[in-house]
Design a protein around this motif. Structure first.
Motif, short mmCIF file in Angstrom:
data_model
loop_
_atom_site.label_atom_id
_atom_site.label_comp_id
_atom_site.label_asym_id
_atom_site.label_seq_id
_atom_site.Cartn_x
_atom_site.Cartn_y
_atom_site.Cartn_z
N ALA A 11 0.84 -1.21 0.00
CA ALA A 11 0.00 0.00 0.00
C ALA A 11 0.87 1.25 0.00
O ALA A 11 0.55 2.23 -0.68
CB ALA A 11 -0.93 0.00 1.20
N THR A 15 0.72 4.00 -3.06
CA THR A 15 0.31 5.37 -2.78
C THR A 15 1.47 6.35 -2.71
O THR A 15 1.25 7.56 -2.62
CB THR A 15 -0.46 5.44 -1.45
OG1 THR A 15 0.39 4.97 -0.40
CG2 THR A 15 -1.72 4.62 -1.51
N SER A 51 -6.94 1.48 -0.33
CA SER A 51 -5.80 2.07 -1.04
C SER A 51 -6.23 3.32 -1.81
O SER A 51 -5.46 4.27 -1.92
CB SER A 51 -5.12 1.05 -1.96
OG SER A 51 -5.98 0.61 -2.95
#
Length: 62
Positions: A11, A15, A51
């Protein structure tokens, strides 16, 4: 259809935020992972929806 889950590391990579930032937001309740299993160690898994929320929060932070 089975939903895909991502580890904290995955994640963070998706991101472009640090794992520490994700942990901070999780502790503050900003973005809480869908799956948080307890037991030996602490594994945290983020769904696609999580996410997406992380991406938005990271983007707003800029």
């Amino acid at each position: 259809m089975e939903e895909k889950f991502y580890t904290s590391t995955e994640a963070a990579e998706i991101t472009n935020c640090s794992r520490r930032q994700l942990q901070y937001w999780r502790d503050k309740g900003v973005v809480v992972p869908t799956v948080n299993t307890t037991g030996k160690g602490r594994n945290v898994y983020y769904s696609i929806t999580d996410s997406d929320a992380l991406f938005i929060v990271c983007w707003l932070k800029l």
